[in-house]
Design a protein around this motif. Structure first.
Motif, PDB file in Angstrom:
ATOM      1  N   ARG A  88     -31.493  26.386 -25.310  1.00 23.88           N
ATOM      2  CA  ARG A  88     -30.284  27.165 -25.474  1.00 23.88           C
ATOM      3  C   ARG A  88     -29.244  26.310 -26.179  1.00 23.88           C
ATOM      4  NH1 ARG A  88     -30.190  31.811 -22.279  1.00 23.88           N
ATOM      5  NH2 ARG A  88     -31.753  31.880 -20.635  1.00 23.88           N
ATOM      6  N   ALA A  89     -28.293  26.979 -26.827  1.00 25.35           N
ATOM      7  CA  ALA A  89     -27.233  26.257 -27.514  1.00 25.35           C
ATOM      8  C   ALA A  89     -25.907  26.930 -27.230  1.00 25.35           C
ATOM      9  CB  ALA A  89     -27.496  26.221 -29.018  1.00 25.35           C
ATOM     10  N   ALA A  90     -24.839  26.156 -27.340  1.00 24.81           N
ATOM     11  CA  ALA A  90     -23.513  26.725 -27.210  1.00 24.81           C
ATOM     12  C   ALA A  90     -23.258  27.664 -28.382  1.00 24.81           C
ATOM     13  CB  ALA A  90     -22.477  25.604 -27.190  1.00 24.81           C
ATOM     14  N   PRO A  91     -22.346  28.635 -28.229  1.00 23.03           N
ATOM     15  CA  PRO A  91     -22.044  29.537 -29.350  1.00 23.03           C
ATOM     16  C   PRO A  91     -21.576  28.757 -30.567  1.00 23.03           C
ATOM     17  CG  PRO A  91     -21.032  30.322 -27.312  1.00 23.03           C
ATOM     18  CD  PRO A  91     -21.567  28.950 -27.035  1.00 23.03           C
ATOM     19  N   ALA A  92     -21.893  29.281 -31.747  1.00 23.20           N
ATOM     20  CA  ALA A  92     -21.459  28.621 -32.973  1.00 23.20           C
ATOM     21  C   ALA A  92     -19.943  28.567 -33.041  1.00 23.20           C
ATOM     22  CB  ALA A  92     -22.020  29.346 -34.195  1.00 23.20           C
ATOM     23  N   TRP A 280     -23.257  28.778 -10.504  1.00 23.51           N
ATOM     24  CA  TRP A 280     -24.709  28.942 -10.379  1.00 23.51           C
ATOM     25  C   TRP A 280     -25.284  29.437 -11.690  1.00 23.51           C
ATOM     26  CZ3 TRP A 280     -21.297  29.429  -6.543  1.00 23.51           C
ATOM     27  CH2 TRP A 280     -21.607  28.854  -5.296  1.00 23.51           C
ATOM     28  N   ASP A 281     -26.471  28.931 -12.035  1.00 19.79           N
ATOM     29  CA  ASP A 281     -27.146  29.432 -13.222  1.00 19.79           C
ATOM     30  C   ASP A 281     -27.959  30.677 -12.855  1.00 19.79           C
ATOM     31  OD1 ASP A 281     -29.561  28.543 -12.050  1.00 19.79           O
ATOM     32  OD2 ASP A 281     -29.594  26.677 -13.214  1.00 19.79           O
ATOM     33  N   ALA A 282     -28.659  31.232 -13.833  1.00 21.05           N
ATOM     34  CA  ALA A 282     -29.365  32.498 -13.622  1.00 21.05           C
ATOM     35  C   ALA A 282     -30.486  32.377 -12.601  1.00 21.05           C
ATOM     36  CB  ALA A 282     -29.919  33.008 -14.960  1.00 21.05           C
ATOM     37  N   ALA A 283     -30.995  31.163 -12.395  1.00 19.04           N
ATOM     38  CA  ALA A 283     -32.065  30.943 -11.415  1.00 19.04           C
ATOM     39  C   ALA A 283     -31.526  30.628 -10.030  1.00 19.04           C
ATOM     40  CB  ALA A 283     -32.976  29.816 -11.894  1.00 19.04           C
ATOM     41  N   GLY A 284     -30.205  30.666  -9.855  1.00 18.42           N
ATOM     42  CA  GLY A 284     -29.612  30.403  -8.558  1.00 18.42           C
ATOM     43  C   GLY A 284     -29.392  28.941  -8.249  1.00 18.42           C
ATOM     44  N   ARG A 285     -29.493  28.050  -9.259  1.00 21.72           N
ATOM     45  CA  ARG A 285     -29.230  26.630  -9.044  1.00 21.72           C
ATOM     46  C   ARG A 285     -27.724  26.369  -9.097  1.00 21.72           C
ATOM     47  NH1 ARG A 285     -34.261  26.293 -12.328  1.00 21.72           N
ATOM     48  NH2 ARG A 285     -32.919  26.948 -14.038  1.00 21.72           N
ATOM     49  N   LEU A 286     -27.240  25.560  -8.161  1.00 26.99           N
ATOM     50  CA  LEU A 286     -25.817  25.228  -8.091  1.00 26.99           C
ATOM     51  C   LEU A 286     -25.525  23.982  -8.920  1.00 26.99           C
ATOM     52  CD1 LEU A 286     -22.946  25.454  -6.918  1.00 26.99           C
ATOM     53  CD2 LEU A 286     -23.771  24.232  -4.883  1.00 26.99           C
ATOM     54  N   TRP A 287     -24.490  24.089  -9.765  1.00 23.90           N
ATOM     55  CA  TRP A 287     -23.989  22.973 -10.560  1.00 23.90           C
ATOM     56  C   TRP A 287     -22.546  22.709 -10.154  1.00 23.90           C
ATOM     57  CZ3 TRP A 287     -27.021  20.711 -14.619  1.00 23.90           C
ATOM     58  CH2 TRP A 287     -28.241  21.357 -14.856  1.00 23.90           C
ATOM     59  N   ALA A 288     -22.101  21.454 -10.302  1.00 20.95           N
ATOM     60  CA  ALA A 288     -20.740  21.092  -9.916  1.00 20.95           C
ATOM     61  C   ALA A 288     -20.169  20.078 -10.906  1.00 20.95           C
ATOM     62  CB  ALA A 288     -20.718  20.502  -8.505  1.00 20.95           C
ATOM     63  N   GLY A 345     -26.774  30.651 -19.822  1.00 19.95           N
ATOM     64  CA  GLY A 345     -27.405  29.351 -19.903  1.00 19.95           C
ATOM     65  C   GLY A 345     -26.543  28.242 -20.447  1.00 19.95           C
ATOM     66  N   VAL A 346     -25.237  28.463 -20.563  1.00 19.84           N
ATOM     67  CA  VAL A 346     -24.312  27.434 -21.033  1.00 19.84           C
ATOM     68  C   VAL A 346     -23.249  27.217 -19.958  1.00 19.84           C
ATOM     69  CG1 VAL A 346     -22.643  26.738 -22.800  1.00 19.84           C
ATOM     70  CG2 VAL A 346     -24.691  28.020 -23.454  1.00 19.84           C
ATOM     71  N   TRP A 358     -15.342  22.052 -22.737  1.00 18.36           N
ATOM     72  CA  TRP A 358     -16.690  21.548 -22.958  1.00 18.36           C
ATOM     73  C   TRP A 358     -17.711  22.645 -22.697  1.00 18.36           C
ATOM     74  CZ3 TRP A 358     -17.908  17.307 -25.422  1.00 18.36           C
ATOM     75  CH2 TRP A 358     -17.038  16.199 -25.396  1.00 18.36           C
ATOM     76  N   ALA A 359     -18.753  22.683 -23.525  1.00 20.37           N
ATOM     77  CA  ALA A 359     -19.871  23.604 -23.347  1.00 20.37           C
ATOM     78  C   ALA A 359     -21.154  22.782 -23.292  1.00 20.37           C
ATOM     79  CB  ALA A 359     -19.937  24.606 -24.489  1.00 20.37           C
ATOM     80  N   VAL A 360     -21.922  22.974 -22.223  1.00 15.25           N
ATOM     81  CA  VAL A 360     -23.145  22.192 -22.000  1.00 15.25           C
ATOM     82  C   VAL A 360     -24.335  23.139 -21.917  1.00 15.25           C
ATOM     83  CG1 VAL A 360     -24.309  20.509 -20.557  1.00 15.25           C
ATOM     84  CG2 VAL A 360     -21.802  20.510 -20.683  1.00 15.25           C
ATOM     85  N   PRO A 361     -25.236  23.136 -22.896  1.00 18.25           N
ATOM     86  CA  PRO A 361     -26.440  23.979 -22.801  1.00 18.25           C
ATOM     87  C   PRO A 361     -27.332  23.522 -21.644  1.00 18.25           C
ATOM     88  CG  PRO A 361     -26.117  23.123 -25.041  1.00 18.25           C
ATOM     89  CD  PRO A 361     -25.210  22.356 -24.145  1.00 18.25           C
ATOM     90  N   LEU A 362     -27.860  24.471 -20.896  1.00 17.62           N
ATOM     91  CA  LEU A 362     -28.734  24.176 -19.769  1.00 17.62           C
ATOM     92  C   LEU A 362     -30.101  24.794 -20.002  1.00 17.62           C
ATOM     93  CD1 LEU A 362     -26.313  25.054 -16.815  1.00 17.62           C
ATOM     94  CD2 LEU A 362     -26.604  22.831 -17.924  1.00 17.62           C
ATOM     95  N   LYS A 363     -31.121  24.103 -19.553  1.00 17.68           N
ATOM     96  CA  LYS A 363     -32.466  24.677 -19.514  1.00 17.68           C
ATOM     97  C   LYS A 363     -33.143  24.180 -18.250  1.00 17.68           C
ATOM     98  CE  LYS A 363     -36.920  25.158 -21.801  1.00 17.68           C
ATOM     99  NZ  LYS A 363     -37.834  24.669 -22.855  1.00 17.68           N
TER     100      LYS A 363
END
Length: 411
Positions: A88-92, A280-288, A345-346, A358-363
């Protein structure tokens, strides 16, 4: 030389003082057994030269492959080019669809009612403001708030069943501690909103002039998560029976949530310094997102029961028993990441000292290379939240008065 997208940075470890002690990098393999002495010496020289070259390009060192470091950034709405290990990538581009100059005073958190009305906390005034149709009106003042330093009325969260129960939750600093209360959102016959009396559901979180944490959010499991700070008490983050320097997981009534990693204990993860954003991301993972000291701001993927290292280490030291940050900003002048939202996903986080988004792509469990938007254009950015219509809202901080940006992305 172009800065590498994934750097190898030195391990920052903390003891009783606040100054980082740099640990030497892992030794470089210098040849197979039986190689002539001269060749060994040549290999060592070449390895040292390569290490120095990398160090000169990156400016700092971390464990290989453990943390993405930021791309050089643009001051426009377009990110600087770069590749990422994530697909995934951040928006252009991110465009400012609207700038709402509605006279906010030190806004800290924004949440949304189903009809799109934004509710915003003001840290020092202790007011909750409603923004609708480009206008801000006061909903009410939260009683018991005692602002000071970084303390005051901080995070807001709406009950997952707020359409029925009308509960608005708030994390705030009182005369003695930081605490969480809930209030009923009321509406009169004319449609004007008001606040019921606060019902304190959780108290005793340590307070100080700084490091108060304050972000609260309901997770996909219906439980209430709260990020706390160490309140300048460095013994608290590693103490699983203390509330400072933690992510807490509570029932809507304020009890330790069932299934917490340490039994009948509200602590969900520990070893934090000053948690500022939860998403939380789409899979339910928590980020901080989390403030570092004078180095190493962090984006962390949260594991139940995980130890994130403070005050023993910061960043991504690859130390046994501690969980590395997924993204490390070595210079806090570029980040101080606050509110956090994940969209498609960002991960988006507002930077206070860094004065950028800041935009951080996640996978999956991997974070890609961060890119920055609007560097220096709108000052300190405190919170980021997605509105029901998909717009991304960003709150400024310390403009006096402050404003809200409504952003839309283009692929």
């Amino acid at each position: 030389m172009k800065t590498p997208l994934i750097t190898t940075t030195s391990k920052r470890m903390y003891g009783s003082n606040r100054q980082p002690t740099l640990k030497q990098p892992d030794s470089v393999h210098q040849g197979a057994a039986g190689t002539e002495s001269a060749l060994k010496k040549l290999g060592a020289i070449l390895a040292l030269a390569l290490t120095l070259t990398i160090s000169a390009c990156t400016g700092s060192t971390s464990s290989p492959g453990t943390a993405a470091t930021p791309n050089p950034v643009s001051s426009s709405g377009s990110p600087n080019p770069g590749t990422s290990p994530a697909t995934r990538a951040a928006p252009a581009t991110l465009e400012v669809h609207e700038k709402l100059d509605v006279g906010l005073q030190l806004p800290w958190s924004v949440v949304f009612l189903p009809d799109g009305t934004a509710l915003v906390s003001e840290r020092d005034s202790a007011k909750v403001m409603a923004i609708k149709d480009g206008r801000a009106t006061p909903v009410g003042e939260v009683s018991g708030v005692v602002p000071g330093g970084e303390g005051g009325l901080l995070g807001l969260a709406l009950s997952p069943s707020s359409a029925a129960d009308r509960w608005l939750y708030a994390y705030f600093t009182s005369a003695s501690d930081n605490r969480i209360a809930r209030m009923e959102l009321r509406e009169d016959a004319a449609g004007a909103m008001g606040l019921g009396a606060p019902e304190v559901i959780f108290s005793g979180i340590p307070k100080a002039s700084t490091h108060n944490g304050g972000r609260i959010r309901f997770g996909p499991d219906g439980m209430l998560y709260a990020g706390t700070g160490d309140s300048q008490r460095r013994e608290q983050p590693q103490d699983k029976n203390a509330l400072g320097g933690k992510i807490l997981r509570l029932t809507p009534e304020g009890r330790p949530a069932p299934g917490n990693p340490f039994g009948d204990n509200p602590v969900y993860s520990y070893g934090h310094r000053n948690v500022q954003g939860l998403a939380w991301d789409a899979a339910g993972r928590l980020w901080a997102s989390e403030f570092g000291p004078d180095v190493d701001d962090e984006l962390n993927l949260i594991t139940p029961g995980g130890n994130y290292g403070w005050p023993l280490v910061t960043g991504a030291p690859n130390r046994s028993g501690l969980i590395d940050a997924k993204v490390v900003w070595p210079s806090t002048a570029e980040a101080s990441p606050s509110g956090l939202e994940i969209v498609d996903g960002v991960a988006y986080t507002g930077a206070l000292r860094g004065q950028r988004l800041w935009a951080v792509p996640l996978k999956d469990e991997t974070a890609g290379t961060p890119v920055a938007y609007f560097t220096g254009e709108y000052g300190r950015l405190r919170d980021v939240a997605r509105a029901p219509n998909g717009d991304l809202w960003v709150l400024s901080n310390n403009k006096n008065p402050d404003f809200a940006l409504i952003l839309r992305g283009k692929p």
